[in-house]
Design an enzyme around this catalytic site. Sequence first.
Site, PDB file in Angstrom:
ATOM      1  N   SER A  92       0.704  -1.086  -0.071  1.00 18.73           N
ATOM      2  CA  SER A  92      -0.131   0.036  -0.020  1.00 18.73           C
ATOM      3  C   SER A  92       0.784   1.304  -0.051  1.00 18.73           C
ATOM      4  O   SER A  92       0.322   2.331  -0.250  1.00 18.73           O
ATOM      5  CB  SER A  92      -0.917  -0.074   1.387  1.00 18.73           C
ATOM      6  OG  SER A  92      -0.143   0.002   2.264  1.00 18.73           O
ATOM      7  N   GLY A 147       3.020 -10.322   3.877  1.00 18.43           N
ATOM      8  CA  GLY A 147       1.611 -10.451   3.957  1.00 18.43           C
ATOM      9  C   GLY A 147       0.767 -10.649   2.788  1.00 18.43           C
ATOM     10  O   GLY A 147      -0.503 -11.051   2.763  1.00 18.43           O
ATOM     11  N   GLU A 153      10.021 -10.537  -3.709  1.00 21.15           N
ATOM     12  CA  GLU A 153      10.283  -9.350  -3.140  1.00 21.15           C
ATOM     13  C   GLU A 153      11.900  -9.540  -2.653  1.00 21.15           C
ATOM     14  O   GLU A 153      12.690  -8.663  -2.696  1.00 21.15           O
ATOM     15  CB  GLU A 153       9.547  -8.959  -1.885  1.00 21.15           C
ATOM     16  CG  GLU A 153       7.958  -8.529  -2.454  1.00 21.15           C
ATOM     17  CD  GLU A 153       7.222  -8.321  -1.214  1.00 21.15           C
ATOM     18  OE1 GLU A 153       6.059  -7.474  -1.452  1.00 21.15           O
ATOM     19  OE2 GLU A 153       7.305  -9.280  -0.262  1.00 21.15           O
ATOM     20  N   LYS A 163       4.402   0.401  11.580  1.00 17.06           N
ATOM     21  CA  LYS A 163       5.305  -0.833  11.023  1.00 17.06           C
ATOM     22  C   LYS A 163       6.619  -0.678  11.976  1.00 17.06           C
ATOM     23  O   LYS A 163       7.430  -1.492  11.789  1.00 17.06           O
ATOM     24  CB  LYS A 163       5.487  -0.812   9.656  1.00 17.06           C
ATOM     25  CG  LYS A 163       4.242  -0.638   8.574  1.00 17.06           C
ATOM     26  CD  LYS A 163       3.306  -1.824   9.190  1.00 17.06           C
ATOM     27  CE  LYS A 163       1.975  -1.734   8.356  1.00 17.06           C
ATOM     28  NZ  LYS A 163       2.201  -1.907   6.911  1.00 17.06           N
TER      29      LYS A 163
END
Length: 291
Positions: A70, A146, A153, A171
């Site tokens: 996001s 997640g 990644e 976070k």
Amino acid sequence: MGISALPTSLPVRPVVGITDVKAGAEAVLSPKTVEKALSAIESSKRLAAYTAVDHYVKPEHRVIGIGSGSTVPYVVERIVQQGVEANKDRVFIPTVLALSVSGFQSKELIVESRLNLGDVDQYPVIDVTLDGADEVDRSLNCIKGGGACHLREKVLAEAAKTFILVADYRKNVEYLGTNWQPGVPIEVVPFAYAKVLSNLHNSLGSPNASLRMAVKKAGPVVSDNGNFIIDAPFDQEKMKDPYPIMAQIKMLTGVVEVGLFCHMAEAAYFGNQDGTVTIKRSDGSTTQVTP
């Protein structure tokens, strides 16, 4: 093994993220209050992303890794603001090539922004990769996965000369597992998931490890690579230094990749509620800036 043949005795559950944990509290708030809270979080993500791009995406950089999640749209937004001339000779490598369980497509974000698309097999050395995280500790170790994209990644993080994390204040933690409750994401080949679960339960100290189940379809979550995802919570003692448990999990036959990124990031940018950005660096220093 087909989905219909999954043993019913094994623990399974949907993945629950930070916002899901708080869903019960949010349900009693008015829509206006919820909107304001979400806007504050989005503003903090934008602050972190803009500052990270300003500091680390330099004119001489030609190959840039773009993460998923996001916070990343704001990374791309800021890069686009550097102008057509700055971006015309650059190539952007996405962490997600197809629709993933995270519901976000790095590839589409790059294409829609009219940036040049590449892949890591064409460009195995990346100048800088910017990516989000589910949680980041004081030593810049982080949990990712997640959205079940952590294999790709990690490839892009490892291929990068510089790996930068971008996230909001939620976070930023002392130890992994503080706010991120589901545990460490582990991608496994489907036929080995039961064996790996047994290893985690009986040998590696994660008795609550479970197969991640899809929320809007029947059966387990399937990664872009056709694999299953296990979420394995560990106690704080193991998370104080997550590298050893990461290495132990990675050695299990059937494990494709582990969503613990240890000793990889050069810096992490966290957008705060007060409009500042906290920057943690791999040398242990921390600064707070007002963009």
